[in-house]
Design a protein around this motif. Structure first.
Motif, PDB file in Angstrom:
ATOM      1  N   PRO A 222     -10.012 -19.402 -19.707  1.00  0.00           N
ATOM      2  CA  PRO A 222      -8.823 -19.642 -20.537  1.00  0.00           C
ATOM      3  C   PRO A 222      -7.523 -19.582 -19.745  1.00  0.00           C
ATOM      4  O   PRO A 222      -6.462 -19.810 -20.300  1.00  0.00           O
ATOM      5  N   TYR A 223      -7.640 -19.283 -18.447  1.00  0.00           N
ATOM      6  CA  TYR A 223      -6.435 -19.018 -17.644  1.00  0.00           C
ATOM      7  C   TYR A 223      -5.396 -20.137 -17.736  1.00  0.00           C
ATOM      8  O   TYR A 223      -4.203 -19.882 -17.827  1.00  0.00           O
ATOM      9  N   LEU A 224      -5.871 -21.372 -17.646  1.00  0.00           N
ATOM     10  CA  LEU A 224      -4.925 -22.501 -17.573  1.00  0.00           C
ATOM     11  C   LEU A 224      -4.754 -23.240 -18.904  1.00  0.00           C
ATOM     12  O   LEU A 224      -4.196 -24.341 -18.933  1.00  0.00           O
ATOM     13  N   ASP A 225      -5.221 -22.651 -19.989  1.00  0.00           N
ATOM     14  CA  ASP A 225      -5.130 -23.346 -21.278  1.00  0.00           C
ATOM     15  C   ASP A 225      -3.686 -23.740 -21.607  1.00  0.00           C
ATOM     16  O   ASP A 225      -3.409 -24.882 -22.001  1.00  0.00           O
ATOM     17  N   THR A 226      -2.776 -22.804 -21.452  1.00  0.00           N
ATOM     18  CA  THR A 226      -1.384 -23.142 -21.785  1.00  0.00           C
ATOM     19  C   THR A 226      -0.771 -24.075 -20.752  1.00  0.00           C
ATOM     20  O   THR A 226       0.094 -24.902 -21.077  1.00  0.00           O
ATOM     21  N   ASP A 227      -1.219 -23.971 -19.497  1.00  0.00           N
ATOM     22  CA  ASP A 227      -0.720 -24.894 -18.462  1.00  0.00           C
ATOM     23  C   ASP A 227      -1.140 -26.335 -18.765  1.00  0.00           C
ATOM     24  O   ASP A 227      -0.351 -27.267 -18.609  1.00  0.00           O
ATOM     25  N   ALA A 228      -2.395 -26.486 -19.159  1.00  0.00           N
ATOM     26  CA  ALA A 228      -2.888 -27.834 -19.484  1.00  0.00           C
ATOM     27  C   ALA A 228      -2.144 -28.393 -20.695  1.00  0.00           C
ATOM     28  O   ALA A 228      -1.758 -29.568 -20.727  1.00  0.00           O
ATOM     29  N   GLU A 229      -1.911 -27.525 -21.660  1.00  0.00           N
ATOM     30  CA  GLU A 229      -1.164 -27.957 -22.846  1.00  0.00           C
ATOM     31  C   GLU A 229       0.271 -28.338 -22.468  1.00  0.00           C
ATOM     32  O   GLU A 229       0.829 -29.313 -22.990  1.00  0.00           O
ATOM     33  N   ALA A 230       0.845 -27.554 -21.559  1.00  0.00           N
ATOM     34  CA  ALA A 230       2.222 -27.842 -21.132  1.00  0.00           C
ATOM     35  C   ALA A 230       2.322 -29.209 -20.461  1.00  0.00           C
ATOM     36  O   ALA A 230       3.316 -29.926 -20.639  1.00  0.00           O
ATOM     37  N   VAL A 231       1.311 -29.587 -19.709  1.00  0.00           N
ATOM     38  CA  VAL A 231       1.299 -30.924 -19.092  1.00  0.00           C
ATOM     39  C   VAL A 231       1.315 -31.994 -20.182  1.00  0.00           C
ATOM     40  O   VAL A 231       2.062 -32.976 -20.109  1.00  0.00           O
ATOM     41  N   ARG A 232       0.518 -31.770 -21.209  1.00  0.00           N
ATOM     42  CA  ARG A 232       0.431 -32.763 -22.289  1.00  0.00           C
ATOM     43  C   ARG A 232       1.716 -32.847 -23.108  1.00  0.00           C
ATOM     44  O   ARG A 232       1.960 -33.839 -23.790  1.00  0.00           O
ATOM     45  N   ASN A 233       2.533 -31.803 -23.039  1.00  0.00           N
ATOM     46  CA  ASN A 233       3.761 -31.776 -23.840  1.00  0.00           C
ATOM     47  C   ASN A 233       5.034 -31.951 -23.012  1.00  0.00           C
ATOM     48  O   ASN A 233       6.134 -31.788 -23.538  1.00  0.00           O
ATOM     49  N   ASP A 234       4.868 -32.245 -21.749  1.00  0.00           N
ATOM     50  CA  ASP A 234       6.035 -32.313 -20.856  1.00  0.00           C
ATOM     51  C   ASP A 234       6.588 -33.746 -20.868  1.00  0.00           C
ATOM     52  O   ASP A 234       6.083 -34.641 -20.197  1.00  0.00           O
ATOM     53  N   LYS A 235       7.665 -33.947 -21.635  1.00  0.00           N
ATOM     54  CA  LYS A 235       8.198 -35.299 -21.817  1.00  0.00           C
ATOM     55  C   LYS A 235       8.671 -35.923 -20.508  1.00  0.00           C
ATOM     56  O   LYS A 235       8.434 -37.105 -20.248  1.00  0.00           O
ATOM     57  N   ILE A 236       9.375 -35.150 -19.704  1.00  0.00           N
ATOM     58  CA  ILE A 236       9.910 -35.718 -18.456  1.00  0.00           C
ATOM     59  C   ILE A 236       8.766 -36.077 -17.505  1.00  0.00           C
ATOM     60  O   ILE A 236       8.783 -37.127 -16.850  1.00  0.00           O
ATOM     61  N   LEU A 237       7.755 -35.232 -17.467  1.00  0.00           N
ATOM     62  CA  LEU A 237       6.586 -35.519 -16.632  1.00  0.00           C
ATOM     63  C   LEU A 237       5.909 -36.821 -17.084  1.00  0.00           C
ATOM     64  O   LEU A 237       5.517 -37.659 -16.260  1.00  0.00           O
ATOM     65  N   LYS A 238       5.805 -36.990 -18.385  1.00  0.00           N
ATOM     66  CA  LYS A 238       5.152 -38.196 -18.921  1.00  0.00           C
ATOM     67  C   LYS A 238       6.003 -39.449 -18.693  1.00  0.00           C
ATOM     68  O   LYS A 238       5.466 -40.553 -18.508  1.00  0.00           O
ATOM     69  N   LEU A 239       7.309 -39.265 -18.704  1.00  0.00           N
ATOM     70  CA  LEU A 239       8.215 -40.363 -18.361  1.00  0.00           C
ATOM     71  C   LEU A 239       7.992 -40.786 -16.904  1.00  0.00           C
ATOM     72  O   LEU A 239       7.918 -41.983 -16.589  1.00  0.00           O
ATOM     73  N   GLU A 240       7.865 -39.798 -16.044  1.00  0.00           N
ATOM     74  CA  GLU A 240       7.689 -40.089 -14.616  1.00  0.00           C
ATOM     75  C   GLU A 240       6.315 -40.675 -14.323  1.00  0.00           C
ATOM     76  O   GLU A 240       6.176 -41.599 -13.518  1.00  0.00           O
ATOM     77  N   VAL A 241       5.284 -40.145 -14.958  1.00  0.00           N
ATOM     78  CA  VAL A 241       3.941 -40.654 -14.655  1.00  0.00           C
ATOM     79  C   VAL A 241       3.790 -42.087 -15.170  1.00  0.00           C
ATOM     80  O   VAL A 241       3.015 -42.874 -14.601  1.00  0.00           O
ATOM     81  N   ALA A 242       4.552 -42.439 -16.204  1.00  0.00           N
ATOM     82  CA  ALA A 242       4.529 -43.826 -16.683  1.00  0.00           C
ATOM     83  C   ALA A 242       5.081 -44.770 -15.614  1.00  0.00           C
ATOM     84  O   ALA A 242       4.544 -45.863 -15.398  1.00  0.00           O
ATOM     85  N   GLU A 243       6.136 -44.348 -14.949  1.00  0.00           N
ATOM     86  CA  GLU A 243       6.698 -45.194 -13.892  1.00  0.00           C
ATOM     87  C   GLU A 243       5.701 -45.358 -12.741  1.00  0.00           C
ATOM     88  O   GLU A 243       5.512 -46.456 -12.208  1.00  0.00           O
ATOM     89  N   LEU A 244       5.042 -44.257 -12.393  1.00  0.00           N
ATOM     90  CA  LEU A 244       4.043 -44.318 -11.321  1.00  0.00           C
ATOM     91  C   LEU A 244       2.864 -45.205 -11.725  1.00  0.00           C
ATOM     92  O   LEU A 244       2.345 -45.981 -10.928  1.00  0.00           O
ATOM     93  N   LYS A 245       2.451 -45.090 -12.980  1.00  0.00           N
ATOM     94  CA  LYS A 245       1.340 -45.928 -13.450  1.00  0.00           C
ATOM     95  C   LYS A 245       1.726 -47.412 -13.407  1.00  0.00           C
ATOM     96  O   LYS A 245       0.928 -48.250 -12.988  1.00  0.00           O
ATOM     97  N   SER A 246       2.953 -47.725 -13.821  1.00  0.00           N
ATOM     98  CA  SER A 246       3.412 -49.112 -13.745  1.00  0.00           C
ATOM     99  C   SER A 246       3.362 -49.622 -12.310  1.00  0.00           C
ATOM    100  O   SER A 246       2.939 -50.751 -12.053  1.00  0.00           O
ATOM    101  N   LYS A 247       3.806 -48.797 -11.379  1.00  0.00           N
ATOM    102  CA  LYS A 247       3.751 -49.221  -9.977  1.00  0.00           C
ATOM    103  C   LYS A 247       2.307 -49.456  -9.549  1.00  0.00           C
ATOM    104  O   LYS A 247       2.006 -50.421  -8.844  1.00  0.00           O
ATOM    105  N   PHE A 248       1.426 -48.561  -9.971  1.00  0.00           N
ATOM    106  CA  PHE A 248       0.008 -48.717  -9.616  1.00  0.00           C
ATOM    107  C   PHE A 248      -0.540 -50.038 -10.162  1.00  0.00           C
ATOM    108  O   PHE A 248      -1.287 -50.743  -9.491  1.00  0.00           O
ATOM    109  N   CYS A 249      -0.160 -50.371 -11.376  1.00  0.00           N
ATOM    110  CA  CYS A 249      -0.705 -51.571 -12.038  1.00  0.00           C
ATOM    111  C   CYS A 249      -0.031 -52.864 -11.595  1.00  0.00           C
ATOM    112  O   CYS A 249      -0.648 -53.926 -11.634  1.00  0.00           O
ATOM    113  N   GLU A 250       1.233 -52.790 -11.224  1.00  0.00           N
ATOM    114  CA  GLU A 250       2.014 -54.024 -11.050  1.00  0.00           C
ATOM    115  C   GLU A 250       2.463 -54.316  -9.625  1.00  0.00           C
ATOM    116  O   GLU A 250       2.745 -55.466  -9.307  1.00  0.00           O
TER     117      GLU A 250
END
Lengths: 421, 421
Positions: free
Chosen positions: B205-233
């Motif tokens: 259970p150690y990282l349960d809240t850390d994993a949840e925080a990744v899923r709820n981190d808006k700025i992180l998700k904004l950034e990973v979207a840009e990286l994914k676009s670069k990967f795809c395009e």
């Protein structure tokens, strides 16, 4: 080997075109009965440099256009070869774009790859080429709305905002083969204006130092390199690839986008920028067309409004499509990840801001190349007083240079307009 | 239809492999005479999840490896299909990369597309998988130099810094067909870690809240979207596509890069970032491997030095290739435009700065996915004390999140190291 008999290819003339129409049901069926087919009115109207374009009107029923690409540059001859396969990509793009924006793209009735012949809807009078309307000072109240719709639909639906990766990569691969047209754009838009080239010309001697300044502007060359890389590498959506005001036919009620022979998977901003950049060229040329009867001030205001409306309506329609399809198949922003309202707004803002800056950069590149590159625009070329023309061109060029360098500092289109004024 | 008889395809076992070798001159010629061929030592060593890998050693002459891709995920079975065509892209990439970096990529002797069989050099002991060496605390003094050379050569020579547009677009199109592997990366690197997914796991259970925080981190998700676009395009260069420390075999003197089955035209930073990100994972795992006999401090310092050297040597070798070929065929920066020394420096600085920031972003994405996504790394998994493992993982995860968000603020690799320490 003569190019005219290559692989079943034959350059059509009026006589062979008549035979071709008779034996091609998808075209003859649009033109009436046998009697009609024997009495077609045929007129060659290709005013471009590349293709033959025939208008074919039946005495009693219907009309079509037949466009044939030939494997060299028409106005130069066989010494400047250019793949007739461009016709395949034009037909493919026309069909795709007509499917996505049926009101603003003519229907394709027939395509013959060996002959590089496209049979399509005749865009009838009083439609004229938009550029000619802009030179004449005609207002088109629906132009911004229509172009925004065309761009939003064709760009959104061919991007990863809507497509799966499998669909996207398959389409990217297909259009990679339109490489000769991409190379031409790379040369005339992103390279030639920034170096000595036999093809470049400008209003001499007035702009001699301006052209030289472009070639010596380090920051400008740094920026155009980034734009060129995006053009070559960023497979974002199926773009028209040549969306200037000569690729649009208009009446006050209708807007038709034609000639997508440069289509490929590239950056969306190249289309948006091409259109906006050419509207800016029209804007800067107006002072050269002013006379005692018409100072063109009202018309300049209309062009400015049209630029503002084009971007803002495009933004609205594009993000609206995104909202509608937010739970759709698009790979880029999976709903399970981007399901939070605030996050979705953040993501859209970032995407549209990047697209805006790309569009401004490409708009600037398209303006610069039309003033110091190989192919100029009639908006400016038709100003017969060379001193007056050069003044218009210099203002356009200075604005474009600023725009390319400072594009990331603009947050909205009205600030860009203020800078132009 | 059984996948094992599809289109001439057959899953090899030891017996059928022996027959296959005998009838395949390009392989049998490496393994001695008929007597040798009757007495080959064959060992199946595929420790990955996907493929069969056979080491084949002749009693008196030579050795080879035969790798066969099967049309499903080996460790799961036919219920998880995966195209065996990945083998074609692996063979194609291996040959291209061997041509560009012969000292660091094994030679391909034979490829059979129908059978998805690659016959290649056996990378002999004492070579081991780099990741295992990093866990054991072994220093590889030439690793940074070799990896920098592999990356500089394979990325530079397949980009528009060296290729013409025609060569580039043709290669882009070919590798678009490796779409299934791209989709897998998109899912496991850029999507699953940021949403609830049945495939995700973490040290619970150690990282349960850390994993949840990744899923709820808006700025992180904004950034990973840009990286994914670069990967795809962003079709920038032929990238390995899976350049982690499990795709590298090493001795103190030799570095061999293997397994490019994810290869396609993508952003260069995805390769550089994969390697650096996995070195950071090794770095953060060291505290979990420390014991009374070895606190691993010296080894952590070596990893840090290796990260710094990898980027700096890559930068040096890559820009050196650019200098050497500045008047070459590459379309991106034509010598006639970028002929000024100061401008060339500006251009290189900008290009390398963008590549650095891409690399940091992808490094972060690769770290995050190895902690809260489907596939973890042995560096961390082998830490048996779960509390201790979770501490290492949390430090790595926090660093990676910071790195993805702030990557554009870093100007050099030593500042990144300081942030990690």
């Amino acid at each position: 080997m003569s190019t005219t008999t290559l692989e079943g290819f034959q350059v059509l003339d009026e006589k062979s075109l008549r035979e071709y129409l008779k034996k091609t049901p998808s075209l003859s069926s649009k033109l009436g009965n046998d009697d009609d087919l024997d009495n077609l009115m045929i007129k060659e109207v290709g005013d471009g440099n590349l293709n033959f374009v025939y208008i074919i009107i039946s005495p009693s029923a219907g009309s079509i256009v037949v466009k044939q690409a030939i494997p060299y540059v028409r106005c130069i001859g066989e010494s400047w070869p250019m793949t007739k396969e461009r016709s395949y990509f034009e037909a493919t793009a026309l069909k795709r774009q007509h499917g996505l924006s049926p009101k603003h793209v003519p229907e394709v009735y027939h395509f013959d790859r060996a002959m590089s012949v496209i049979g399509m809807r005749y865009i009838e009078p009083p439609h004229i080429i938009l550029r000619k309307g802009l030179i004449a000072g005609v207002e088109y109240p629906l132009l911004a709305e229509h172009m925004a719709e065309f761009m939003a639909n064709t760009l959104f639906y061919t991007s990863l905002l809507y497509l799966t990766t499998t669909e996207h990569k398959s389409a990217v691969a297909e259009f990679c083969a339109n490489v000769e047209m991409c190379r031409l754009t790379e040369q005339v838009v992103f390279s030639d204006p920034y170096k000595i080239s036999e093809f470049n010309h400008w209003t001499t001697p007035y702009l001699d130092t301006d052209a030289e300044a472009v070639r010596n502007d380090k920051i400008l060359k740094l920026e155009v390199a980034e734009l060129k890389s995006k053009f070559c590498e960023k497979a974002q959506a199926l773009i028209h690839g040549d969306l200037h005001t000569g690729s649009v036919m208009v009446t006050r009620e209708s807007t038709q986008v034609i000639d997508p022979e440069f289509a490929f998977y590239g950056p969306m901003g190249f289309d948006v920028g091409a259109f906006i950049g050419n509207l800016f060229l029209a804007y800067f040329s107006q002072d050269g067309h002013a006379d005692h009867g018409n100072d063109r001030k009202t018309y300049k205001a209309w062009i400015v409004d049209t630029i503002v409306d084009t971007w803002n309506l495009f933004h609205k329609k594009f993000t609206n499509l995104w909202d509608i399809h937010k739970e759709g198949p698009g790979e880029a922003y999976l709903h399970e990840i981007y399901n939070d309202v605030e996050l979705r707004e953040l993501v859209k803002q970032k995407y549209m801001s990047d697209l805006f800056h790309d569009s401004l950069g490409f708009a600037a590149a398209k303006m610069i190349r039309r003033i110091v590159g190989v192919a100029h625009v009639e908006d400016l070329e038709s100003i017969t007083d060379l001193g007056k023309r050069a003044d218009c061109e210099r203002r356009a060029l200075d604005f474009a240079k600023m725009l390319m360098k400072k594009r990331r500092t603009f947050n909205n289109i009205t600030d860009v307009i203020s800078a132009a004024q």
